[in-house]
Design a protein around this motif. Sequence first.
Motif, PDB file in Angstrom:
ATOM      1  N   ILE A  49      -3.166   9.573  -2.261  1.00 28.91           N
ATOM      2  CA  ILE A  49      -2.145  10.012  -3.325  1.00 28.91           C
ATOM      3  C   ILE A  49      -1.482  11.228  -2.925  1.00 28.91           C
ATOM      4  O   ILE A  49      -2.397  12.175  -2.831  1.00 28.91           O
ATOM      5  N   TYR A  50      -0.407  11.357  -2.810  1.00 29.08           N
ATOM      6  CA  TYR A  50       0.359  12.761  -2.383  1.00 29.08           C
ATOM      7  C   TYR A  50       1.519  12.972  -3.367  1.00 29.08           C
ATOM      8  O   TYR A  50       2.090  12.490  -4.125  1.00 29.08           O
ATOM      9  N   LYS A  51       1.305  14.461  -3.939  1.00 27.79           N
ATOM     10  CA  LYS A  51       2.290  15.028  -4.761  1.00 27.79           C
ATOM     11  C   LYS A  51       3.464  14.926  -3.997  1.00 27.79           C
ATOM     12  O   LYS A  51       3.487  15.645  -3.049  1.00 27.79           O
ATOM     13  N   THR A  52       4.885  14.445  -4.548  1.00 31.31           N
ATOM     14  CA  THR A  52       6.061  14.798  -3.810  1.00 31.31           C
ATOM     15  C   THR A  52       6.994  15.885  -3.998  1.00 31.31           C
ATOM     16  O   THR A  52       7.687  16.200  -3.365  1.00 31.31           O
ATOM     17  N   ASP A  53       6.516  16.701  -4.934  1.00 29.03           N
ATOM     18  CA  ASP A  53       7.191  17.816  -5.263  1.00 29.03           C
ATOM     19  C   ASP A  53       6.631  18.990  -4.747  1.00 29.03           C
ATOM     20  O   ASP A  53       7.214  20.182  -4.677  1.00 29.03           O
ATOM     21  N   THR A  54       5.800  18.871  -3.622  1.00 32.66           N
ATOM     22  CA  THR A  54       5.336  20.052  -2.913  1.00 32.66           C
ATOM     23  C   THR A  54       4.960  19.612  -1.503  1.00 32.66           C
ATOM     24  O   THR A  54       4.158  20.037  -0.961  1.00 32.66           O
ATOM     25  N   HIS A  55       6.166  18.939  -1.025  1.00 29.45           N
ATOM     26  CA  HIS A  55       5.985  18.735   0.566  1.00 29.45           C
ATOM     27  C   HIS A  55       4.805  17.693   0.826  1.00 29.45           C
ATOM     28  O   HIS A  55       4.014  17.870   1.777  1.00 29.45           O
ATOM     29  N   PHE A  56       4.509  16.955   0.032  1.00 29.78           N
ATOM     30  CA  PHE A  56       3.274  16.031   0.207  1.00 29.78           C
ATOM     31  C   PHE A  56       2.150  16.556   0.401  1.00 29.78           C
ATOM     32  O   PHE A  56       1.540  16.843   1.506  1.00 29.78           O
ATOM     33  N   THR A  57       1.512  17.154  -0.729  1.00 31.40           N
ATOM     34  CA  THR A  57       0.378  17.548  -0.899  1.00 31.40           C
ATOM     35  C   THR A  57      -0.654  16.686  -1.316  1.00 31.40           C
ATOM     36  O   THR A  57      -0.546  15.980  -2.321  1.00 31.40           O
ATOM     37  N   LEU A  58      -1.783  16.362  -0.297  1.00 33.15           N
ATOM     38  CA  LEU A  58      -2.769  15.391  -0.841  1.00 33.15           C
ATOM     39  C   LEU A  58      -3.621  15.613  -2.145  1.00 33.15           C
ATOM     40  O   LEU A  58      -3.761  16.884  -2.358  1.00 33.15           O
ATOM     41  N   VAL A  59      -3.526  14.778  -3.086  1.00 31.62           N
ATOM     42  CA  VAL A  59      -4.274  15.044  -4.491  1.00 31.62           C
ATOM     43  C   VAL A  59      -5.799  15.280  -4.144  1.00 31.62           C
ATOM     44  O   VAL A  59      -6.302  14.677  -3.271  1.00 31.62           O
ATOM     45  N   GLU A  60      -6.279  16.182  -4.595  1.00 29.34           N
ATOM     46  CA  GLU A  60      -7.930  16.481  -4.598  1.00 29.34           C
ATOM     47  C   GLU A  60      -8.723  15.136  -4.951  1.00 29.34           C
ATOM     48  O   GLU A  60      -8.395  14.658  -6.034  1.00 29.34           O
ATOM     49  N   GLY A  61      -9.480  15.054  -3.891  1.00 33.95           N
ATOM     50  CA  GLY A  61     -10.437  14.133  -4.472  1.00 33.95           C
ATOM     51  C   GLY A  61      -9.905  12.626  -3.643  1.00 33.95           C
ATOM     52  O   GLY A  61     -10.665  11.688  -3.858  1.00 33.95           O
ATOM     53  N   TYR A  62      -8.871  12.527  -2.874  1.00 31.61           N
ATOM     54  CA  TYR A  62      -8.539  11.597  -2.190  1.00 31.61           C
ATOM     55  C   TYR A  62      -8.396  11.407  -0.723  1.00 31.61           C
ATOM     56  O   TYR A  62      -8.519  12.842  -0.306  1.00 31.61           O
ATOM     57  N   PRO A  63      -8.804  10.622   0.005  1.00 27.36           N
ATOM     58  CA  PRO A  63      -8.448   9.242  -0.377  1.00 27.36           C
ATOM     59  C   PRO A  63      -9.670   8.645  -0.964  1.00 27.36           C
ATOM     60  O   PRO A  63     -10.576   9.042  -1.018  1.00 27.36           O
ATOM     61  N   LYS A  64      -9.319   7.374  -1.784  1.00 26.97           N
ATOM     62  CA  LYS A  64     -10.480   6.838  -2.620  1.00 26.97           C
ATOM     63  C   LYS A  64     -10.100   5.304  -2.175  1.00 26.97           C
ATOM     64  O   LYS A  64      -9.104   4.980  -1.741  1.00 26.97           O
ATOM     65  N   THR A  65     -11.011   4.495  -2.307  1.00 30.93           N
ATOM     66  CA  THR A  65     -11.248   3.160  -2.155  1.00 30.93           C
ATOM     67  C   THR A  65      -9.975   2.363  -2.945  1.00 30.93           C
ATOM     68  O   THR A  65      -9.628   2.896  -4.116  1.00 30.93           O
ATOM     69  N   VAL A  66      -9.208   1.168  -2.502  1.00 29.74           N
ATOM     70  CA  VAL A  66      -8.292   0.424  -3.272  1.00 29.74           C
ATOM     71  C   VAL A  66      -9.120   0.054  -4.520  1.00 29.74           C
ATOM     72  O   VAL A  66      -8.497  -0.215  -5.474  1.00 29.74           O
ATOM     73  N   LYS A  67     -10.393  -0.330  -4.277  1.00 32.53           N
ATOM     74  CA  LYS A  67     -11.084  -1.202  -5.332  1.00 32.53           C
ATOM     75  C   LYS A  67     -11.321   0.241  -6.411  1.00 32.53           C
ATOM     76  O   LYS A  67     -11.031  -0.122  -7.693  1.00 32.53           O
ATOM     77  N   GLU A  68     -11.683   1.392  -5.995  1.00 27.99           N
ATOM     78  CA  GLU A  68     -11.809   2.278  -7.016  1.00 27.99           C
ATOM     79  C   GLU A  68     -10.559   2.749  -7.669  1.00 27.99           C
ATOM     80  O   GLU A  68     -10.560   3.284  -8.915  1.00 27.99           O
ATOM     81  N   GLU A  69      -9.457   2.925  -7.030  1.00 22.28           N
ATOM     82  CA  GLU A  69      -8.152   3.332  -7.532  1.00 22.28           C
ATOM     83  C   GLU A  69      -7.469   2.398  -8.304  1.00 22.28           C
ATOM     84  O   GLU A  69      -6.866   2.506  -9.534  1.00 22.28           O
ATOM     85  N   LEU A  70      -7.363   1.246  -7.856  1.00 27.50           N
ATOM     86  CA  LEU A  70      -6.433   0.006  -8.436  1.00 27.50           C
ATOM     87  C   LEU A  70      -7.329  -1.121  -8.900  1.00 27.50           C
ATOM     88  O   LEU A  70      -6.700  -1.970  -9.606  1.00 27.50           O
ATOM     89  N   GLY A  71      -8.410  -1.236  -8.639  1.00 28.32           N
ATOM     90  CA  GLY A  71      -9.290  -2.329  -9.128  1.00 28.32           C
ATOM     91  C   GLY A  71      -9.203  -3.509  -8.243  1.00 28.32           C
ATOM     92  O   GLY A  71      -9.151  -4.660  -8.880  1.00 28.32           O
ATOM     93  N   ILE A  72      -8.637  -3.537  -7.109  1.00 28.55           N
ATOM     94  CA  ILE A  72      -7.980  -4.558  -6.364  1.00 28.55           C
ATOM     95  C   ILE A  72      -8.985  -4.587  -4.930  1.00 28.55           C
ATOM     96  O   ILE A  72      -9.316  -3.620  -4.479  1.00 28.55           O
ATOM     97  N   GLU A  73      -9.462  -5.946  -4.805  1.00 23.45           N
ATOM     98  CA  GLU A  73     -10.321  -6.128  -3.692  1.00 23.45           C
ATOM     99  C   GLU A  73      -9.721  -6.887  -2.354  1.00 23.45           C
ATOM    100  O   GLU A  73      -8.591  -7.819  -3.114  1.00 23.45           O
ATOM    101  N   GLY A  74      -9.562  -6.570  -1.082  1.00 19.68           N
ATOM    102  CA  GLY A  74      -9.064  -7.323  -0.107  1.00 19.68           C
ATOM    103  C   GLY A  74      -7.923  -6.510   0.364  1.00 19.68           C
ATOM    104  O   GLY A  74      -7.319  -5.462  -0.077  1.00 19.68           O
ATOM    105  N   HIS A  75      -7.279  -7.214   1.390  1.00 25.34           N
ATOM    106  CA  HIS A  75      -6.077  -6.525   2.150  1.00 25.34           C
ATOM    107  C   HIS A  75      -4.836  -6.464   1.316  1.00 25.34           C
ATOM    108  O   HIS A  75      -4.502  -7.618   0.730  1.00 25.34           O
ATOM    109  N   VAL A  76      -4.155  -5.372   1.116  1.00 23.48           N
ATOM    110  CA  VAL A  76      -2.908  -5.494   0.494  1.00 23.48           C
ATOM    111  C   VAL A  76      -1.610  -5.391   1.396  1.00 23.48           C
ATOM    112  O   VAL A  76      -1.495  -4.596   2.272  1.00 23.48           O
TER     113      VAL A  76
END
Length: 405
Positions: free
Chosen positions: A287-314
């Motif tokens: 997850i990146y902030k778009t207003d600061t030339h794409f700064t990665l949000v602290e603590g990321y990356p995370k798994t898709v399962k942890e962030e979105l509750g989804i398992e499997g390929h997106v």
Amino acid sequence: VLGLSPGDGPGKPDRCDGIQFDAIAPDEKGKVHYFKDGYIWNSFRGPSQLSSEYFRDLSGRVDAAFRMHNTENPDNHDHIYVFQGDKVSSYFNQSLEEGYPKGIQEEFPGIPNNLDAAVECPKGECMTNSVLFFKGNDVHVYDIATKAIKMKTWAHLPVCASALRWLEHYYCFHGHNFTRFHPVSGEVNGTYPKDARHYFMHCPNFGHGGDRTAVKCSDIKLDAITTDDAGRTYIFTGPTYTRLDTHRDGLHAFPIVRGWKEVTKGVDAVFSYTNKIYLIKGDQVYIYKTDTHFTLVEGYPKTVKEELGIEGHVDAAFVCPSEDTVHIIQGARMHDVDLSATPRVVSQGVPLPLSGIDAGLCGADGIKIFRGSHFYKYASPMILAMSRIAPFPVKITSAMVGCED
């Protein structure tokens, strides 16, 4: 005689030899013009021609040029201003405007003659709609509305022979190199100078990873597409991305790592939500902030399962404007995830009339579902979820994604 590119004639300058441009400026259509000793190149590719063959009534060496940004005055907005000695000319659609050339003091009082470079700076990037005029290490910041001038000295910046605003960034060209700078402070961040032949023109044996031949529209395959809250649209294909909202600056592909340096091997899906852009690759979400030339949000990356509750390929993901739901496509099923809820609430999922989906985009005009070189239009997520028969496929065009028809 300078080295010749294919199509150049004897005596014509070849920018791939590594030359210092006299001026660089885009026109009202976004075509970037490079000026050198009475010659001009009219795009990132191709040979030079005499300036007078393109801009009528323009001959000889140019000191500086810029494209006016002044939306409050349509009489000069998007016009190219060309400076020669103590004179300035205004061009639109390749034609000299009536009453020009004029004296620089008449058009831009207080700006010196024999300039080195000039570049426009819209309000929001500068304090007001302005023009930066360069002479030596001095910068004259000219307020278009009030004609007030602020003087600055940027001794840390090389003397700019030409300057260019491109994709909201500012570049000082010196020799065959360029240095990117902040238009208000003159601050330089990153490793500079860099060779302009890698980035701003097509030269044999040069390139920065985004220099590639445009794909034919019949062969195009998107990996992901999204529009952020500022209206900037990004398309991802393989290791590169293209800004699609920048027709006035031309469509150009860049390595994804240039914008999102932690994402090194392409993306599977992308969506935008609350001034952030979510990039999904494998089982990871960045997850990146778009207003600061794409700064990665602290603590990321995370798994898709942890962030979105989804398992499997997106395969694809999209969020519609002013909504809190991300629609996740996996194979021929679509799940809805409420991004305002913690922990995430995931819908059971509905079957779709399509499989093999590459990307999805939702805007004011509805939803586009991309598969190969075609897309399918739906009025809303509900209609997509309820459909049992796919609508008629529409071919992807050059106007949409910058491919070759």
